[in-house]
Design an enzyme around this catalytic site. Structure first.
Site, mmCIF file in Angstrom:
data_model
loop_
_atom_site.group_PDB
_atom_site.id
_atom_site.type_symbol
_atom_site.label_atom_id
_atom_site.label_comp_id
_atom_site.label_asym_id
_atom_site.label_seq_id
_atom_site.Cartn_x
_atom_site.Cartn_y
_atom_site.Cartn_z
ATOM 1 N N GLY A 222 0.828 -1.194 0.000
ATOM 2 C CA GLY A 222 0.000 0.000 0.000
ATOM 3 C C GLY A 222 0.863 1.244 0.000
ATOM 4 O O GLY A 222 2.023 1.225 -0.426
ATOM 5 N N SER A 223 0.311 2.322 0.505
ATOM 6 C CA SER A 223 0.996 3.608 0.443
ATOM 7 C C SER A 223 2.156 3.693 1.433
ATOM 8 O O SER A 223 2.171 3.021 2.463
ATOM 9 C CB SER A 223 0.009 4.741 0.735
ATOM 10 O OG SER A 223 -0.350 4.748 2.109
ATOM 11 N N THR A 224 3.115 4.537 1.101
ATOM 12 C CA THR A 224 4.255 4.753 1.985
ATOM 13 C C THR A 224 3.802 5.328 3.322
ATOM 14 O O THR A 224 4.326 4.954 4.381
ATOM 15 C CB THR A 224 5.267 5.692 1.316
ATOM 16 O OG1 THR A 224 5.722 5.088 0.092
ATOM 17 C CG2 THR A 224 6.465 5.952 2.215
ATOM 18 N N GLY A 227 2.419 2.588 5.386
ATOM 19 C CA GLY A 227 3.524 1.701 5.729
ATOM 20 C C GLY A 227 4.335 2.209 6.900
ATOM 21 O O GLY A 227 4.761 1.423 7.764
ATOM 22 N N GLU A 244 5.735 -3.397 0.912
ATOM 23 C CA GLU A 244 5.824 -3.030 -0.508
ATOM 24 C C GLU A 244 4.979 -1.785 -0.672
ATOM 25 O O GLU A 244 3.756 -1.836 -0.645
ATOM 26 C CB GLU A 244 5.316 -4.180 -1.381
ATOM 27 C CG GLU A 244 5.735 -4.047 -2.833
ATOM 28 C CD GLU A 244 4.645 -3.462 -3.705
ATOM 29 O OE1 GLU A 244 4.594 -2.209 -3.815
ATOM 30 O OE2 GLU A 244 3.850 -4.226 -4.258
ATOM 31 N N CYS A 278 1.428 -0.529 -8.514
ATOM 32 C CA CYS A 278 2.561 0.129 -7.844
ATOM 33 C C CYS A 278 3.794 0.161 -8.743
ATOM 34 O O CYS A 278 4.492 1.164 -8.813
ATOM 35 C CB CYS A 278 2.880 -0.600 -6.538
ATOM 36 S SG CYS A 278 1.573 -0.515 -5.296
#
Length: 472
Positions: A222-224, A227, A244, A278
């Site tokens: 998913g998104s940074t 994360g 990831e 992504c």
């Protein structure tokens, strides 16, 4: 039981009453109702998975692999209703590299993970000592999956975790919950009880997954931003992590490349899953000597690729999956227009069209620091940036904090590899982009995350390394 229709799938996963309504992003029609998990539901799932893991860990690799193959058989038997449900909920078309492709990939990925050999590794063996590296189960894996490839990315998390003797508690994205519940329901017809439990929780309840002391490993795609939150939450329990995260992948076309043979690969590298991937190609750098040639070649492919409702067998591109992502894409294309870029195709969505359709959009004559280039658009838009100096193109490609994938396009493989070595990314493809393979490790660099998936490296990432040393 067998699942021969979407109605049968929905009957197995929908609550008897209530639940959260989920709508088709292409038509706005109701797809079904997803259960709403409570904190107690999540804790109960973790407890059940913990109890089941003890017996599962005692099984041999061969036994666990046999169950994975049986689960793959079950997916293949229910492939068409799974693909139809996925198309209706996620929006992606049935054909092309989309819904049927994704369901087929789920079965193939399970079979690949069942087949990888994992044996103890001899580290030292001399007259005094023998030291071996073994790979033991971790325990319960918490798997958190996104909405863009909801089934396939779930399998990337579930397959290796189960193969290595772990059990899995999975939290799907809110907008693609039904697809993941259905996939698990099909697999659980073949798996022992409580090895794989999907908890349809909202983000608040789901956050407890990464805080639970009973979770030994978290896998998140998913998104940074999310994360980072998961990494902070998991720090208190020292849970292992595979993250990831976001990507804003660059591709560089080297001078003199025969683009006529590569235009289709460039297009699908960028527009697979309507750009909602992504590791899709998000920004393309082309030398000034053949800039217009490349633009025209990609435009030709784009104009011939139909977009529309996924259940129409003719379509290959679908809508954006949700309103918020539509608004991101719209904002970034408007930023390109306001910055003086040339919208060569698309960029003007129909106001009266139902669903979150954004037209296939090609943007040229754009500055490298424009938001459409500097930020991940995650939609059907490709900015093509002109360069005159290769060192400058490499600097631009490396100039952002993401580093998931990248690509180099050239007639000269040796020259392409030399450029690839200078790119800061977890993967660099030559003359393709985003081509994943269950045998080849995949992971991010910089803020695109850490940890590897796929291949035997992916199996080892969901295992506890255990060194056993014997004194002779």
């Amino acid at each position: 039981m067998s699942f021969n229709s979407v109605d049968e799938l929905l009957a197995a996963i929908q609550p008897e009453s209530g639940g959260r309504e989920i709508f088709d992003p292409a038509t706005g029609e109701l797809v079904g109702r997803a259960p709403i998990a409570t904190p107690e539901d999540l804790q109960g799932a973790i407890d059940r998975a913990e109890a089941a893991q003890v017996g599962w860990a005692k099984r041999s690799h061969a036994e666990r692999s046999e169950f994975l193959n049986k689960a793959a058989d079950a997916i293949e038997a229910a492939a068409e209703p799974l693909a139809e449900l996925l198309s209706r909920e996620q929006g992606k078309p049935l054909n092309g590299p989309n819904a049927r492709f994704e369901v087929g990939g789920c079965a193939a990925w399970l079979r690949a993970n069942a087949a990888f050999p994992i044996e103890p590794e001899v580290i030292v063996d001399d007259e005094n000592v023998r030291s071996e590296m073994h790979y033991d189960p971790i325990g319960v894996v918490g798997a958190i999956s996104p909405w863009n490839w909801p089934m396939l990315i779930s399998i990337w998390q579930w397959g290796p975790s189960l193969r290595m003797g772990n059990t899995v508690v999975s939290k799907p994205a809110s907008s693609t919950t039904l697809s993941v519940l259905a996939l698990a329901a099909v697999m659980n017809e073949a798996l022992p009880e409580d090895l794989l439990i999907v908890v349809p929780a909202n983000s608040k309840v789901g956050a407890e997954l990464s805080r639970s002391p009973k979770i030994g490993k978290i896998m998140f795609t998913g998104s940074t931003e999310v994360g980072k939150i998961i990494a902070r939450d998991a720090a208190d329990t020292v849970a292992r992590l595979t993250l990831e995260l976001g990507g804003n992948d660059a591709g560089i076309v080297l001078p003199g490349t025969d683009v006529s043979k590569l235009a289709g690969d460039i297009f699908w590298g960028a527009f697979i899953n309507t750009g909602q991937t992504c590791a899709a190609l998000k920004r393309l750098y082309v030398h000034e000597d053949q800039y217009e040639e490349v633009v025209q070649a990609v435009l030709e492919v784009a104009k011939g690729t139909p977009m529309g409702v996924g259940l129409d067998e003719n379509n290959l591109l679908g809508p954006l999956q949700n309103k918020s992502q539509y608004e991101v894409v719209e904002r970034l294309v408007n930023a390109a227009r306001e910055g003086g870029a040339n919208i060569r195709l698309g960029g003007d969505p129909a106001a009266d069209q139902p669903g979150y359709f954004y037209p296939t959009t090609i943007v040229t004559d754009i500055d490298n620091d424009n938001p459409l280039v500097a930020e991940e658009q995650f939609g059907p838009v490709l900015p093509i940036v002109k360069y005159s100096d290769l060192d400058q193109a490499i600097e631009w490609a490396n100039g952002i904090d993401e580093g998931l994938g990248s690509s180099v396009w050239s007639n000269d493989p040796e020259a392409a590899v030399e450029v690839a070595k200078r790119l800061q990314a977890g993967t660099t493809w030559i003359n393709q982009h985003g081509a994943i393979d269950p045998r080849i490790p995949f992971g991010g660099a910089k803020s695109s995350g850490y940890g590897l998936e796929f291949g035997d490296a992916g199996l080892k990432a969901v295992a506890q390394p255990h060194v056993i040393t014997i004194t002779k």
